[in-house]
Motif scaffolding. Structure first.
Motif, PDB file in Angstrom:
ATOM      1  N   LYS A 102     -34.082  34.096  13.026  1.00 34.38           N
ATOM      2  CA  LYS A 102     -34.867  33.592  12.879  1.00 34.38           C
ATOM      3  C   LYS A 102     -36.001  33.850  12.353  1.00 34.38           C
ATOM      4  O   LYS A 102     -36.606  35.207  12.833  1.00 34.38           O
ATOM      5  CB  LYS A 102     -34.983  31.887  13.707  1.00 34.38           C
ATOM      6  CG  LYS A 102     -33.744  30.848  14.086  1.00 34.38           C
ATOM      7  CD  LYS A 102     -34.490  29.763  14.640  1.00 34.38           C
ATOM      8  CE  LYS A 102     -32.959  29.506  15.028  1.00 34.38           C
ATOM      9  NZ  LYS A 102     -33.346  27.990  16.211  1.00 34.38           N
ATOM     10  N   PRO A 103     -37.171  33.199  11.590  1.00 31.79           N
ATOM     11  CA  PRO A 103     -36.623  31.796  10.570  1.00 31.79           C
ATOM     12  C   PRO A 103     -35.590  32.484  10.081  1.00 31.79           C
ATOM     13  O   PRO A 103     -36.440  33.827   9.032  1.00 31.79           O
ATOM     14  CB  PRO A 103     -38.397  32.536  10.638  1.00 31.79           C
ATOM     15  CG  PRO A 103     -39.380  33.166  10.369  1.00 31.79           C
ATOM     16  CD  PRO A 103     -38.890  33.939  11.080  1.00 31.79           C
ATOM     17  N   VAL A 104     -35.024  31.281   9.110  1.00 30.00           N
ATOM     18  CA  VAL A 104     -33.891  31.896   8.197  1.00 30.00           C
ATOM     19  C   VAL A 104     -34.306  32.667   6.863  1.00 30.00           C
ATOM     20  O   VAL A 104     -35.535  31.048   5.327  1.00 30.00           O
ATOM     21  CB  VAL A 104     -32.897  30.899   7.763  1.00 30.00           C
ATOM     22  CG1 VAL A 104     -31.899  31.288   7.322  1.00 30.00           C
ATOM     23  CG2 VAL A 104     -32.100  30.813   9.175  1.00 30.00           C
ATOM     24  N   SER A 105     -34.570  33.342   6.249  1.00 29.01           N
ATOM     25  CA  SER A 105     -35.281  33.446   4.585  1.00 29.01           C
ATOM     26  C   SER A 105     -34.242  33.787   3.457  1.00 29.01           C
ATOM     27  O   SER A 105     -32.848  33.884   4.231  1.00 29.01           O
ATOM     28  CB  SER A 105     -35.689  35.340   4.345  1.00 29.01           C
ATOM     29  OG  SER A 105     -34.482  36.398   4.589  1.00 29.01           O
ATOM     30  N   TYR A 106     -34.517  33.306   2.715  1.00 29.23           N
ATOM     31  CA  TYR A 106     -33.360  33.012   1.348  1.00 29.23           C
ATOM     32  C   TYR A 106     -32.669  34.316   1.268  1.00 29.23           C
ATOM     33  O   TYR A 106     -31.202  34.153   1.269  1.00 29.23           O
ATOM     34  CB  TYR A 106     -34.229  32.679   0.052  1.00 29.23           C
ATOM     35  CG  TYR A 106     -33.327  32.545  -0.926  1.00 29.23           C
ATOM     36  CD1 TYR A 106     -32.638  31.473  -1.147  1.00 29.23           C
ATOM     37  CD2 TYR A 106     -33.065  33.739  -2.256  1.00 29.23           C
ATOM     38  CE1 TYR A 106     -31.265  31.594  -2.239  1.00 29.23           C
ATOM     39  CE2 TYR A 106     -32.422  33.932  -3.467  1.00 29.23           C
ATOM     40  CZ  TYR A 106     -31.802  32.696  -2.854  1.00 29.23           C
ATOM     41  OH  TYR A 106     -30.487  32.740  -4.354  1.00 29.23           O
ATOM     42  N   GLU A 107     -33.136  35.346   0.894  1.00 32.74           N
ATOM     43  CA  GLU A 107     -32.484  36.657   0.416  1.00 32.74           C
ATOM     44  C   GLU A 107     -31.844  37.103   1.554  1.00 32.74           C
ATOM     45  O   GLU A 107     -30.606  37.742   1.422  1.00 32.74           O
ATOM     46  CB  GLU A 107     -33.961  37.622   0.653  1.00 32.74           C
ATOM     47  CG  GLU A 107     -35.007  37.676  -0.240  1.00 32.74           C
ATOM     48  CD  GLU A 107     -35.725  36.446  -0.863  1.00 32.74           C
ATOM     49  OE1 GLU A 107     -35.779  36.321   0.538  1.00 32.74           O
ATOM     50  OE2 GLU A 107     -36.232  36.175  -1.670  1.00 32.74           O
ATOM     51  N   ARG A 108     -32.459  36.976   2.738  1.00 35.41           N
ATOM     52  CA  ARG A 108     -31.414  37.388   4.312  1.00 35.41           C
ATOM     53  C   ARG A 108     -29.750  36.359   4.242  1.00 35.41           C
ATOM     54  O   ARG A 108     -28.813  37.039   4.510  1.00 35.41           O
ATOM     55  CB  ARG A 108     -31.523  37.648   5.748  1.00 35.41           C
ATOM     56  CG  ARG A 108     -32.565  38.588   5.473  1.00 35.41           C
ATOM     57  CD  ARG A 108     -33.067  38.457   6.787  1.00 35.41           C
ATOM     58  NE  ARG A 108     -34.572  39.769   6.837  1.00 35.41           N
ATOM     59  CZ  ARG A 108     -35.075  40.167   8.049  1.00 35.41           C
ATOM     60  NH1 ARG A 108     -35.078  39.622   9.604  1.00 35.41           N
ATOM     61  NH2 ARG A 108     -35.961  40.951   8.223  1.00 35.41           N
ATOM     62  N   ALA A 109     -30.184  35.422   4.192  1.00 32.63           N
ATOM     63  CA  ALA A 109     -29.156  34.217   4.215  1.00 32.63           C
ATOM     64  C   ALA A 109     -28.241  34.519   3.089  1.00 32.63           C
ATOM     65  O   ALA A 109     -26.783  34.218   3.524  1.00 32.63           O
ATOM     66  CB  ALA A 109     -29.632  32.759   3.762  1.00 32.63           C
ATOM     67  N   LEU A 110     -28.705  34.778   1.739  1.00 32.54           N
ATOM     68  CA  LEU A 110     -27.539  35.056   0.383  1.00 32.54           C
ATOM     69  C   LEU A 110     -26.752  36.364   0.936  1.00 32.54           C
ATOM     70  O   LEU A 110     -25.676  36.068   0.552  1.00 32.54           O
ATOM     71  CB  LEU A 110     -28.347  34.832  -0.484  1.00 32.54           C
ATOM     72  CG  LEU A 110     -28.357  35.252  -1.723  1.00 32.54           C
ATOM     73  CD1 LEU A 110     -27.077  34.559  -1.898  1.00 32.54           C
ATOM     74  CD2 LEU A 110     -28.766  35.393  -2.854  1.00 32.54           C
ATOM     75  N   SER A 111     -27.437  36.817   1.336  1.00 30.22           N
ATOM     76  CA  SER A 111     -26.710  38.727   1.818  1.00 30.22           C
ATOM     77  C   SER A 111     -25.558  38.289   2.330  1.00 30.22           C
ATOM     78  O   SER A 111     -24.577  38.770   2.080  1.00 30.22           O
ATOM     79  CB  SER A 111     -27.622  39.232   1.900  1.00 30.22           C
ATOM     80  OG  SER A 111     -26.851  41.323   2.569  1.00 30.22           O
ATOM     81  N   SER A 112     -25.942  37.523   3.924  1.00 29.55           N
ATOM     82  CA  SER A 112     -24.739  37.639   5.062  1.00 29.55           C
ATOM     83  C   SER A 112     -23.984  37.178   4.311  1.00 29.55           C
ATOM     84  O   SER A 112     -22.655  36.426   4.449  1.00 29.55           O
ATOM     85  CB  SER A 112     -26.244  36.906   6.161  1.00 29.55           C
ATOM     86  OG  SER A 112     -26.724  38.327   6.235  1.00 29.55           O
ATOM     87  N   LEU A 113     -23.915  35.259   3.337  1.00 27.93           N
ATOM     88  CA  LEU A 113     -23.465  34.170   4.181  1.00 27.93           C
ATOM     89  C   LEU A 113     -22.072  34.885   2.732  1.00 27.93           C
ATOM     90  O   LEU A 113     -21.407  34.627   1.757  1.00 27.93           O
ATOM     91  CB  LEU A 113     -23.707  33.302   3.530  1.00 27.93           C
ATOM     92  CG  LEU A 113     -24.539  32.791   4.388  1.00 27.93           C
ATOM     93  CD1 LEU A 113     -25.047  31.635   4.036  1.00 27.93           C
ATOM     94  CD2 LEU A 113     -23.278  32.505   5.434  1.00 27.93           C
ATOM     95  N   ARG A 114     -23.293  35.821   1.524  1.00 29.25           N
ATOM     96  CA  ARG A 114     -21.797  36.628   0.258  1.00 29.25           C
ATOM     97  C   ARG A 114     -21.425  37.230   0.977  1.00 29.25           C
ATOM     98  O   ARG A 114     -19.917  37.647   0.374  1.00 29.25           O
ATOM     99  CB  ARG A 114     -22.665  37.217  -0.738  1.00 29.25           C
ATOM    100  CG  ARG A 114     -22.556  37.781  -1.595  1.00 29.25           C
ATOM    101  CD  ARG A 114     -23.349  38.643  -2.652  1.00 29.25           C
ATOM    102  NE  ARG A 114     -24.073  37.007  -3.561  1.00 29.25           N
ATOM    103  CZ  ARG A 114     -24.745  37.335  -4.734  1.00 29.25           C
ATOM    104  NH1 ARG A 114     -25.677  38.119  -4.128  1.00 29.25           N
ATOM    105  NH2 ARG A 114     -24.743  36.537  -5.018  1.00 29.25           N
ATOM    106  N   ALA A 115     -21.618  38.357   1.888  1.00 29.32           N
ATOM    107  CA  ALA A 115     -20.775  39.482   2.768  1.00 29.32           C
ATOM    108  C   ALA A 115     -20.062  38.143   3.498  1.00 29.32           C
ATOM    109  O   ALA A 115     -18.023  38.560   3.195  1.00 29.32           O
ATOM    110  CB  ALA A 115     -21.134  39.909   3.563  1.00 29.32           C
ATOM    111  N   ALA A 116     -19.898  36.972   4.321  1.00 28.73           N
ATOM    112  CA  ALA A 116     -18.337  36.246   4.349  1.00 28.73           C
ATOM    113  C   ALA A 116     -18.028  36.127   3.872  1.00 28.73           C
ATOM    114  O   ALA A 116     -16.767  35.613   3.861  1.00 28.73           O
ATOM    115  CB  ALA A 116     -20.232  34.906   5.428  1.00 28.73           C
ATOM    116  N   GLN A 117     -18.398  35.260   2.273  1.00 31.68           N
ATOM    117  CA  GLN A 117     -17.406  35.041   1.714  1.00 31.68           C
ATOM    118  C   GLN A 117     -16.694  35.846   1.345  1.00 31.68           C
ATOM    119  O   GLN A 117     -15.404  35.760   0.741  1.00 31.68           O
ATOM    120  CB  GLN A 117     -18.826  34.153  -0.063  1.00 31.68           C
ATOM    121  CG  GLN A 117     -17.987  33.614  -0.689  1.00 31.68           C
ATOM    122  CD  GLN A 117     -18.532  33.496  -1.826  1.00 31.68           C
ATOM    123  OE1 GLN A 117     -19.371  34.157  -2.589  1.00 31.68           O
ATOM    124  NE2 GLN A 117     -18.368  32.241  -2.521  1.00 31.68           N
ATOM    125  N   SER A 118     -17.100  37.461   1.363  1.00 33.12           N
ATOM    126  CA  SER A 118     -15.896  38.326   0.401  1.00 33.12           C
ATOM    127  C   SER A 118     -15.054  38.236   1.811  1.00 33.12           C
ATOM    128  O   SER A 118     -13.446  38.623   0.467  1.00 33.12           O
ATOM    129  CB  SER A 118     -17.001  38.949  -0.264  1.00 33.12           C
ATOM    130  OG  SER A 118     -17.044  40.120   1.205  1.00 33.12           O
TER     131      SER A 118
END
Length: 383
Positions: A102-118
């Motif tokens: 925290k605080p959750v930023s768009y860029e970090r959330a996108l990077s981490s969740l894209r890695a989780a998605q893969s």
């Protein structure tokens, strides 16, 4: 290939960011504002991804413990949103795969969740499932010739709607015909999870050779028509997937492919990589995915991970909290027939992905144990 997620969060700002990123990645989102309702939903339904963003650290710990001890979501990918690094080791030891601060930023959330998605897509492709709707005759303890409906099917298991709950860890005997087939399939399986409305997951136990051939032929025909998932990306270029390989000393490292022209030949790209001297393997490696535990030498903290590559000289451990290069570690691997404890040194560390470990095999028994594990993996691949 649709993915589902449970977002446990009451912070409106974090909800807005995480919900937007998940929808951008094409992942279905279900929001739970508190831990009590989240625990109910985790007991009712399986999710591919769970994101915990709770005000109290104890709520995250409690939900993680319930998730990992359940049959429904014990292997679900988990992301924890935390305010700081306090108790971060405890969170990872409970099976968290990714951490957001925290605080959750768009860029970090996108990077981490894209890695989780893969990671999720890779695991789903490993054991692809085909949707099926057919009736089966079942027998289990105290029940004969009952009826159930097959929901989806893979080479090693299937989802079945029984219409009611079965005894836990129950062994069930099936007989059914697949759509378009005239031959009967007969097999037995073990109930590995159940939900509240009578749907259950079955892992195959005994499959006669004739039935296995029918399953494989039907799956090959029905999975070939399924659309392949396309991972969202901001780039147009096609990338060669990163591969784990041992170097000349037998140490496993990650090799990242070069960007390729989308109109070029994938075969030419692969051939080019094979021709590079750095891609020639010094030792035979065995692709696998075994559950393992790893400790830093002298520390009692246990980290759960996956042993994804194995060679006589080392292995690769998939885990988000990779240790620093040069760290000495203890690895525990269990199979149905053996428990192997090995020591080694981290030679390659890749944060948020894993680490390559060089074994320290000081005794004949340790070398024999590694060879037994390799034999086990090779036999599983052949079967």
């Amino acid at each position: 290939m649709n993915l589902s997620s449970l977002l446990v969060c009451a912070d409106e700002v974090s909800v807005q960011v995480l919900n937007g990123v998940l929808k951008e990645l094409g992942i279905r989102v279900e929001l739970c504002p508190d831990a009590v309702r989240a625990a109910v939903r985790l007991a009712q339904e399986r999710f591919d991804l769970i994101i915990f963003d709770c005000d109290r650290q104890s709520d995250i710990t409690s939900l993680l413990h319930e998730t990992r001890s359940s049959r429904l979501n014990d292997t679900t990918l988990a992301v924890a949103v935390v305010a700081g690094q306090e108790n971060i080791r405890e969170i990872f030891s409970l099976g968290v795969n990714f951490v957001l601060y925290k605080p959750v930023s768009y860029e970090r959330a996108l990077s981490s969740l894209r890695a989780a998605q893969s990671v999720l897509y890779r695991d789903k492709r490993r054991k692809a499932r085909a949707a099926v709707h057919t009736q089966a005759t079942i027998d289990y303890a105290g029940v004969e010739r009952a009826r159930a409906t097959l929901v989806d099917l893979a080479e090693d298991g299937m989802a079945v709607n029984f219409g009611k709950k079965l005894p836990p860890t129950c062994k069930v005997y099936f007989q059914f015909q697949l759509p378009g087939q005239t031959a009967n399939v007969r097999l037995s399986g073990q109930v590995v999870w159940q939900d509240w409305n009578g749907r259950a997951g079955i892992q195959f136990v005994d499959v006669p050779q004739t039935s296995r051939r029918i399953l494989r032929e039907w799956l090959q025909m029905n999975l070939s028509d399924a659309p392949r998932p396309q991972l969202p990306s901001q780039e147009v270029e096609v990338k060669v997937e990163q591969s784990i390989r041992p170097d000349e000393d037998g140490v496993l490292t990650i090799s990242r492919g070069k960007k390729q022209d989308p109109n070029g030949s994938a075969g030419e790209a692969a051939a080019g990589l094979r021709d590079e001297p750095s891609n020639r393997r010094g030792q035979i490696r065995y692709a696998c995915r075994l559950g393992a535990e790893v400790y830093q030498t002298g520390s009692p903290v246990r980290h759960y991970c996956h042993l994804s590559d194995l060679s006589p000289g080392g292995c690769y451990l998939e885990m988000p909290s990779a240790f620093a290069a040069g760290s000495t570690v203890e690895i525990v691997v269990r199979t149905h027939e053996m428990k192997l404890r090995l020591s080694g040194e981290v030679k390659a560390s890749h944060p948020s992905y894993g680490m390559g470990v060089l074994f320290h095999l000081n005794t004949k028994d340790e070398r024999h144990g590694v060879q037994q594990l390799i034999d086990f993996v090779a036999a599983a691949q052949r079967s």
